[in-house]
Design a protein around this motif. Structure first.
Motif, PDB file in Angstrom:
ATOM      1  N   SER A  51       0.853  -1.189   0.000  1.00 35.94           N
ATOM      2  CA  SER A  51       0.000   0.000   0.000  1.00 35.94           C
ATOM      3  C   SER A  51       0.890   1.241   0.000  1.00 35.94           C
ATOM      4  CB  SER A  51      -0.897   0.002   1.239  1.00 35.94           C
ATOM      5  OG  SER A  51      -0.108   0.147   2.415  1.00 35.94           O
ATOM      6  N   GLU A  53       0.974   3.416   2.269  1.00 34.59           N
ATOM      7  CA  GLU A  53       1.518   3.514   3.630  1.00 34.59           C
ATOM      8  C   GLU A  53       2.707   2.575   3.815  1.00 34.59           C
ATOM      9  OE1 GLU A  53       0.026   2.887   8.263  1.00 34.59           O
ATOM     10  OE2 GLU A  53      -1.446   2.998   6.638  1.00 34.59           O
ATOM     11  N   ASP A  54       2.601   1.355   3.270  1.00 32.04           N
ATOM     12  CA  ASP A  54       3.697   0.398   3.396  1.00 32.04           C
ATOM     13  C   ASP A  54       4.931   0.857   2.628  1.00 32.04           C
ATOM     14  OD1 ASP A  54       2.240  -1.253   5.025  1.00 32.04           O
ATOM     15  OD2 ASP A  54       1.638  -2.635   3.436  1.00 32.04           O
ATOM     16  N   LYS A 132       4.871  -2.143  11.723  1.00 33.90           N
ATOM     17  CA  LYS A 132       3.541  -2.606  11.350  1.00 33.90           C
ATOM     18  C   LYS A 132       3.263  -2.307   9.883  1.00 33.90           C
ATOM     19  CE  LYS A 132      -1.063  -2.866  13.367  1.00 33.90           C
ATOM     20  NZ  LYS A 132      -1.936  -2.372  14.465  1.00 33.90           N
ATOM     21  N   THR A 134       0.566  -2.758   6.579  1.00 32.42           N
ATOM     22  CA  THR A 134      -0.886  -2.904   6.405  1.00 32.42           C
ATOM     23  C   THR A 134      -1.255  -4.211   5.725  1.00 32.42           C
ATOM     24  OG1 THR A 134      -0.862  -1.738   4.278  1.00 32.42           O
ATOM     25  CG2 THR A 134      -1.185  -0.401   6.258  1.00 32.42           C
ATOM     26  N   ASN A 135      -0.322  -4.791   4.975  1.00 32.52           N
ATOM     27  CA  ASN A 135      -0.581  -6.058   4.299  1.00 32.52           C
ATOM     28  C   ASN A 135      -0.228  -7.215   5.239  1.00 32.52           C
ATOM     29  OD1 ASN A 135      -0.829  -8.288   2.675  1.00 32.52           O
ATOM     30  ND2 ASN A 135       0.390  -7.488   0.985  1.00 32.52           N
ATOM     31  N   ASN A 155       7.227  -7.733   9.833  1.00 31.06           N
ATOM     32  CA  ASN A 155       5.881  -7.196   9.993  1.00 31.06           C
ATOM     33  C   ASN A 155       5.421  -7.346  11.441  1.00 31.06           C
ATOM     34  OD1 ASN A 155       3.251  -6.309   9.788  1.00 31.06           O
ATOM     35  ND2 ASN A 155       2.730  -7.617   8.046  1.00 31.06           N
ATOM     36  N   ASN A 157       2.682  -6.824  12.603  1.00 30.63           N
ATOM     37  CA  ASN A 157       1.312  -7.336  12.673  1.00 30.63           C
ATOM     38  C   ASN A 157       1.276  -8.812  13.055  1.00 30.63           C
ATOM     39  OD1 ASN A 157      -0.986  -5.722  12.356  1.00 30.63           O
ATOM     40  ND2 ASN A 157      -0.483  -5.312  10.214  1.00 30.63           N
TER      41      ASN A 157
END
Length: 343
Positions: A51, A53-54, A132, A134-135, A155, A157
Motif C-alpha cells: 500500500s 503507507e507500506d 507494522k 498494512t498487508n 511485519n 502485525n
C-alpha cells in the motif's frame, strides 16, 4: 533580509532532510545512494503487495538502517563477521549447518538459546527493525542497501513468536541470498511454497534450527497440552513451528505433531524479548507502541548514546527518531533519559 534558517545552514539542512524524510548526508553528498533507488525496483516487482503507507514505511525503514549503520561505525560498535558458504545440494542442510555455525560463533552451549534473537543478529551486522505493515500477508523482507548493508524488516502485525521466526528467516536470506539484493517473504496462510522454492526452504531450515536446536529438542518431554504450552513458551516459538521442528527431527509422530500444532497459546502468555517482564505494565505498553512504529530499544538507545557523545544535536536526535520535541521528551521519560535542548 535573509531568513533566520539561512543564517544557520546546519539547521536549514536538517529542516530539508526532515521535509523530504531522508538522511541529511544525502543533501550534502549526492554520491550517497538514496533509499528510493533500491525501493523503486522493489515496488515495481511487488507493487500490488504494498500500500502507499507500506511504501512509506519501507522508505523510513531504510532511512533508519542507514542512520543505525552510521551510528554504529561512529561509536565503534563491535560486530562479528559471519560468512557461511553452503556445501552440498540439500538446502535444508545448508540452513541447518549455517545455524550451527552461527551459534558456535556466538559461543552458545548445546542447551542454550537467546530469546532475544534480534540482539544476536544485530551482533553480526544485520539491521533488524519491526514495523507494522498494512498487508498481513507479508511476514518480512530483506534488502541489501549500498550504505547500510544487510537490512531486515519484520511485519509487527504478526504474532510475537512468529516475528522471531520471521526475523531468523530474513537473516537466512542475508546469509545466502544477498546477491539478489532483496526478497519479500509471504506468510503461510497466503502462499504455500512448492518444493522448487529452495531459498525459502533453506531460510525456514535456518530459522528452525537456530531457534530450536536439535540438541535441545531431544531433551523435551512433551506428554500433554500443558507441557506443549510450557516448552513453546520456554523457546518462544509457535506451536506449529515446534511441531514441525520435532517432526523433522523424527522425535514425534505425525499424530503427535498434529496435537502440538492444534494447541493454542494465549496472547497474554507471550513475552516480547524487547519489552521484558521487569518493566511495569505502562512501561511495557509504551515500549510495544514504539516497536510498532519501528523504534526498537536498541535503535533508541544507540540514538541517545550518539547524542551523549555529541555526535548529533538534539534536533538531529528528534529527526532520526522521527518525533517532534514534545514526543522526544516522552521517549526520554520512557527510557529514563534527560537531555539538554540544544539548537
Amino acid at each position: 533580509m535573509a531568513h533566520k534558517c539561512l543564517e544557520k545552514p546546519g539547521r536549514f539542512i536538517l529542516i530539508l532532510a526532515s521535509l523530504y524524510n531522508c538522511d541529511f548526508r544525502l543533501i550534502l553528498d549526492h554520491q550517497l545512494p538514496a533509499p528510493a533507488e533500491k525501493t523503486e525496483i522493489l515496488f515495481r516487482r511487488f507493487g500490488n503487495n504494498f500500500s502507499t503507507e507500506d511504501r512509506r514505511t519501507i522508505q523510513e525503514f531504510l532511512y533508519q538502517c542507514q542512520n543505525e549503520e552510521w551510528m554504529q561505525n561512529s561509536l565503534n560498535k563491535e560486530r562479528f563477521k559471519f560468512q557461511h558458504s553452503p556445501t552440498g545440494k540439500l538446502h535444508k542442510e545448508h540452513g541447518e549447518n549455517a545455524a550451527i555455525a552461527l551459534r558456535n560463533l556466538l559461543r552458545y552451549t548445546a542447551n542454550e538459546v537467546n530469546l532475544n534473537v534480534y540482539d544476536d543478529f544485530r551482533k553480526i551486522g544485520i539491521h533488524i527493525f519491526r514495523w507494522k505493515l498494512t498487508n498481513p500477508e507479508i511476514s518480512g523482507l530483506y534488502i541489501r542497501d549500498k550504505t547500510a548493508g544487510h537490512c531486515a524488516l519484520i511485519n509487527y502485525n504478526e504474532d510475537t513468536y512468529r516475528q522471531r521466526f520471521s526475523t531468523a528467516h530474513e537473516v537466512a536470506h542475508a546469509i545466502f541470498d544477498s546477491a539478489s539484493e532483496f526478497t519479500v517473504t509471504f506468510n503461510y496462510n497466503s502462499k504455500k511454497y512448492s518444493q522448487s522454492d529452495l531459498q525459502e526452504i533453506r531460510a525456514n531450515a535456518f530459522a528452525s534450527n537456530y531457534l530450536m536446536p536439535k540438541s535441545i529438542l531431544k531433551q523435551l518431554k512433551i506428554s500433554d497440552k500443558d507441557s506443549i504450552i510450557h516448552w513453546s513458551n520456554q523457546l518462544n516459538v509457535s506451536t506449529p513451528a515446534l511441531a514441525k521442528a520435532l517432526k523433522d527431527a523424527r522425535l514425534v509422530s505425525e499424530e503427535q505433531a498434529k496435537i502440538i500444532r492444534s494447541t493454542r497459546i494465549s496472547k497474554s502468555e507471550k513475552i516480547d524479548p524487547e519489552a521484558p517482564n521487569y518493566l511495569t505494565d505502562k512501561q511495557k505498553q509504551r515500549r510495544l507502541d514504539l516497536l510498532e512504529r519501528g523504534l526498537s530499544d536498541y535503535y533508541v538507545t544507540l540514538c541517545f548514546e550518539a547524542h551523549d557523545k555529541a555526535l548529533i544535536s538534539t534536533g538531529r536526535l528528534a529527526e532520526i527518531l522521527r518525533v517532534d520535541i514534545l514526543e522526544l521528551d516522552e521517549i526520554c521519560s520512557i527510557f529514563g533519559r534527560t537531555i539538554s535542548h540544544d539548537i
